[in-house]
Motif scaffolding. Structure first.
Motif, PDB file in Angstrom:
ATOM      1  N   ASP A  42      12.306  -9.416  62.883  1.00 47.22           N
ATOM      2  CA  ASP A  42      11.160  -9.976  63.605  1.00 47.22           C
ATOM      3  C   ASP A  42      11.285 -11.474  63.787  1.00 47.22           C
ATOM      4  N   ILE A  43      11.887 -12.155  62.794  1.00 46.58           N
ATOM      5  CA  ILE A  43      11.967 -13.619  62.866  1.00 46.58           C
ATOM      6  C   ILE A  43      13.256 -14.094  63.543  1.00 46.58           C
ATOM      7  N   CYS A  44      14.091 -13.165  63.977  1.00 43.40           N
ATOM      8  CA  CYS A  44      15.358 -13.519  64.622  1.00 43.40           C
ATOM      9  C   CYS A  44      15.207 -13.584  66.136  1.00 43.40           C
ATOM     10  N   PRO A  45      15.951 -14.473  66.780  1.00 40.24           N
ATOM     11  CA  PRO A  45      16.026 -14.418  68.241  1.00 40.24           C
ATOM     12  C   PRO A  45      16.639 -13.089  68.664  1.00 40.24           C
ATOM     13  N   SER A  46      16.467 -12.729  69.904  1.00 40.87           N
ATOM     14  CA  SER A  46      17.014 -11.463  70.389  1.00 40.87           C
ATOM     15  C   SER A  46      18.528 -11.545  70.531  1.00 40.87           C
ATOM     16  N   LYS A  47      19.136 -10.396  70.613  1.00 41.13           N
ATOM     17  CA  LYS A  47      20.579 -10.310  70.823  1.00 41.13           C
ATOM     18  C   LYS A  47      20.965 -11.016  72.112  1.00 41.13           C
ATOM     19  N   GLU A  48      20.143 -10.854  73.147  1.00 43.90           N
ATOM     20  CA  GLU A  48      20.430 -11.474  74.446  1.00 43.90           C
ATOM     21  C   GLU A  48      20.365 -13.003  74.352  1.00 43.90           C
ATOM     22  N   GLU A  49      19.408 -13.531  73.596  1.00 48.47           N
ATOM     23  CA  GLU A  49      19.285 -14.983  73.452  1.00 48.47           C
ATOM     24  C   GLU A  49      20.499 -15.567  72.739  1.00 48.47           C
ATOM     25  N   ILE A  50      20.948 -14.891  71.690  1.00 47.12           N
ATOM     26  CA  ILE A  50      22.113 -15.378  70.949  1.00 47.12           C
ATOM     27  C   ILE A  50      23.366 -15.312  71.802  1.00 47.12           C
ATOM     28  N   HIS A  51      23.545 -14.226  72.515  1.00 46.72           N
ATOM     29  CA  HIS A  51      24.722 -14.098  73.381  1.00 46.72           C
ATOM     30  C   HIS A  51      24.709 -15.163  74.485  1.00 46.72           C
ATOM     31  N   LYS A  52      23.510 -15.500  74.964  1.00 48.88           N
ATOM     32  CA  LYS A  52      23.406 -16.533  75.994  1.00 48.88           C
ATOM     33  C   LYS A  52      23.855 -17.878  75.457  1.00 48.88           C
ATOM     34  N   LYS A  53      23.475 -18.196  74.227  1.00 45.64           N
ATOM     35  CA  LYS A  53      23.895 -19.456  73.618  1.00 45.64           C
ATOM     36  C   LYS A  53      25.406 -19.484  73.413  1.00 45.64           C
ATOM     37  N   ILE A  54      25.962 -18.363  72.993  1.00 47.05           N
ATOM     38  CA  ILE A  54      27.416 -18.284  72.815  1.00 47.05           C
ATOM     39  C   ILE A  54      28.120 -18.477  74.139  1.00 47.05           C
ATOM     40  N   TYR A 284       2.961 -16.491  43.398  1.00 50.12           N
ATOM     41  CA  TYR A 284       3.428 -15.127  43.204  1.00 50.12           C
ATOM     42  C   TYR A 284       4.603 -14.952  44.161  1.00 50.12           C
ATOM     43  N   ALA A 285       5.645 -14.287  43.720  1.00 49.49           N
ATOM     44  CA  ALA A 285       6.860 -14.174  44.541  1.00 49.49           C
ATOM     45  C   ALA A 285       6.567 -13.555  45.907  1.00 49.49           C
ATOM     46  N   GLN A 286       5.706 -12.528  45.948  1.00 49.42           N
ATOM     47  CA  GLN A 286       5.398 -11.880  47.214  1.00 49.42           C
ATOM     48  C   GLN A 286       4.716 -12.843  48.176  1.00 49.42           C
ATOM     49  N   ASN A 287       3.774 -13.645  47.657  1.00 47.20           N
ATOM     50  CA  ASN A 287       3.087 -14.620  48.512  1.00 47.20           C
ATOM     51  C   ASN A 287       4.052 -15.694  48.999  1.00 47.20           C
ATOM     52  N   ALA A 288       4.954 -16.125  48.113  1.00 41.34           N
ATOM     53  CA  ALA A 288       5.957 -17.116  48.515  1.00 41.34           C
ATOM     54  C   ALA A 288       6.838 -16.556  49.622  1.00 41.34           C
ATOM     55  N   ASN A 289       7.235 -15.292  49.503  1.00 39.10           N
ATOM     56  CA  ASN A 289       8.077 -14.675  50.526  1.00 39.10           C
ATOM     57  C   ASN A 289       7.347 -14.551  51.859  1.00 39.10           C
ATOM     58  N   ASN A 290       6.048 -14.234  51.811  1.00 42.44           N
ATOM     59  CA  ASN A 290       5.268 -14.154  53.048  1.00 42.44           C
ATOM     60  C   ASN A 290       5.224 -15.511  53.746  1.00 42.44           C
ATOM     61  N   MET A 291       5.021 -16.557  52.956  1.00 44.44           N
ATOM     62  CA  MET A 291       5.001 -17.905  53.519  1.00 44.44           C
ATOM     63  C   MET A 291       6.365 -18.282  54.092  1.00 44.44           C
ATOM     64  N   LEU A 292       7.432 -17.944  53.364  1.00 44.94           N
ATOM     65  CA  LEU A 292       8.780 -18.274  53.827  1.00 44.94           C
ATOM     66  C   LEU A 292       9.116 -17.557  55.130  1.00 44.94           C
ATOM     67  N   LYS A 293       8.650 -16.327  55.285  1.00 40.77           N
ATOM     68  CA  LYS A 293       8.899 -15.594  56.531  1.00 40.77           C
ATOM     69  C   LYS A 293       8.306 -16.332  57.723  1.00 40.77           C
ATOM     70  N   ILE A 294       7.067 -16.787  57.553  1.00 39.99           N
ATOM     71  CA  ILE A 294       6.393 -17.485  58.656  1.00 39.99           C
ATOM     72  C   ILE A 294       7.082 -18.811  58.956  1.00 39.99           C
ATOM     73  N   ARG A 295       7.486 -19.531  57.919  1.00 45.92           N
ATOM     74  CA  ARG A 295       8.173 -20.804  58.135  1.00 45.92           C
ATOM     75  C   ARG A 295       9.546 -20.602  58.776  1.00 45.92           C
ATOM     76  N   CYS A 296      10.234 -19.538  58.399  1.00 47.25           N
ATOM     77  CA  CYS A 296      11.518 -19.230  59.045  1.00 47.25           C
ATOM     78  C   CYS A 296      11.301 -18.945  60.528  1.00 47.25           C
ATOM     79  N   ALA A 297      10.259 -18.186  60.841  1.00 45.06           N
ATOM     80  CA  ALA A 297       9.967 -17.868  62.241  1.00 45.06           C
ATOM     81  C   ALA A 297       9.713 -19.141  63.044  1.00 45.06           C
ATOM     82  N   LYS A 298       9.015 -20.097  62.437  1.00 47.74           N
ATOM     83  CA  LYS A 298       8.740 -21.363  63.130  1.00 47.74           C
ATOM     84  C   LYS A 298      10.033 -22.084  63.485  1.00 47.74           C
TER      85      LYS A 298
END
Length: 331
Positions: A42-54, A284-298
């Motif tokens: 979910d937090i990754c660019p699409s395959k098409e976006e990555i291939h376009k950059k390449i 709590y590790a789960q809450n930290a992971n939830n926060m990290l997911k959102i920050r990675c997406a940003k």
């Protein structure tokens, strides 16, 4: 806002900007509700976006572009997961746990083109599973790029990556190697002495050009004055023996690869440290992971995508809930 600053500050700022009051508890719950439904794809660019950059980087170039996979672990302040009666219990003693992460990017001349960052409090096999997912999704097209993997001496990095990317070029972070060299030089010759600096410079030059056997031979001839110094020498000897195939820095640099792990260090700082390492904060590790997911997406440029996905899923849940309620009334 809650992904950038403390929940209390986010709540106060939101009220000043909008005139609408949202409690810090609401900020906390909303952030975790969104984050817990997010997966790595979910937090990754699409395959098409990555291939376009390449494709853009590959234009008018003879060789395939380099894609770097940098891995590292950082530490965050965690506390034990709560029991169902957590509000009535004292908080457990906190401890620092490793936040494992990776950053995937393309090298474009002297700059880097960021693709994916992913950081989680997890075991190495869990991070390996996430790497397999993005590989199977076609986000690391090994036939179109030259893949380089860079990290420090942690066993979990190389054991897992060797399984998933057996043909990738492995590179030991130069500065991590340099720390070992200076540690031995300062211990054996005296800290910051002329002899220590000369030995360190000569040793790093030999390693840079791949003369590992000469370095190993020199280490074997060192006469340590104390057992502590001998332990440092022995540790570096083992380190060099285990990783010498990843230390051909001269040819690696000429090939266009990075030999330093600054990219993942930067990701650790901006994604993990600036939000999780706050005065008095324990997660709590789960809450930290939830926060990290959102920050990675940003930082991956996919924040809007995960918010739209959540809104769509939430509307579907509301619709289904109303349908079930209507069905019960009919019955």
């Amino acid at each position: 806002m809650s992904s950038e600053t403390a929940y209390e500050t986010a709540s106060e700022t939101y009220e000043r900007i909008t005139g609408v009051k949202l409690s810090e508890h609401h900020m906390h719950e909303a952030t975790n509700t969104i984050g817990q439904e997010v997966g790595i794809l979910d937090i990754c660019p699409s395959k098409e976006e990555i291939h376009k950059k390449i494709e853009n980087i590959s234009k008018n170039k003879f060789r395939r572009p380099i894609m770097m996979l940098a891995l590292d672990g950082a530490h965050g302040p965690m506390r034990p997961e709560p029991s169902p009666h957590r509000r009535k219990e004292k908080r457990g003693k906190g401890e620092w746990k490793e936040i494992k992460g990776f950053r995937l990017y393309l090298i474009d001349g002297t700059s880097i083109n960021h693709l994916i960052s992913w950081h989680q409090v997890c075991e190495d096999h869990e991070l390996a599973q996430d790497l397999v997912k993005i590989k199977e999704a076609g986000l690391i097209p090994e036939a179109e790029i030259r893949l380089g993997i860079i990290g420090d001496g942690a066993h979990w990095i190389w054991n897992r990556c060797k399984e998933i990317f057996p043909s990738a070029k492995e590179i030991l972070d130069y500065y991590h190697c340099s720390e070992y060299v200076h540690g031995v030089g300062n211990a054996h010759y005296g800290k910051e002495t002329r002899e220590s600096r000369q030995w360190c410079e000569a040793t790093l030059t030999r390693i840079h050009f791949g003369d590992h056997e000469d370095v190993l031979g020199g280490l074997g001839k060192m006469k340590a004055q104390t057992q502590e110094v001998q332990d440092k020498i022995d540790k570096f000897y083992t380190y060099l023996t285990n990783h010498c195939e990843k230390m051909h820095y001269d040819t690696t640099k000429r090939g266009g690869y990075h030999i330093g792990s600054g990219a993942i260090e930067s990701a650790n700082k901006f994604i993990s440290h600036t939000r999780l390492k706050r005065s008095g904060a324990w997660w709590y590790a789960q809450n930290a992971n939830n926060m990290l997911k959102i920050r990675c997406a940003k930082y991956n440029g996919t924040y809007d995508k995960i918010i739209e996905k959540y809104k769509k899923d939430d509307q579907e849940r509301i619709k289904n809930k109303k349908s079930r309620k209507s069905l019960r009334l009919v019955k």
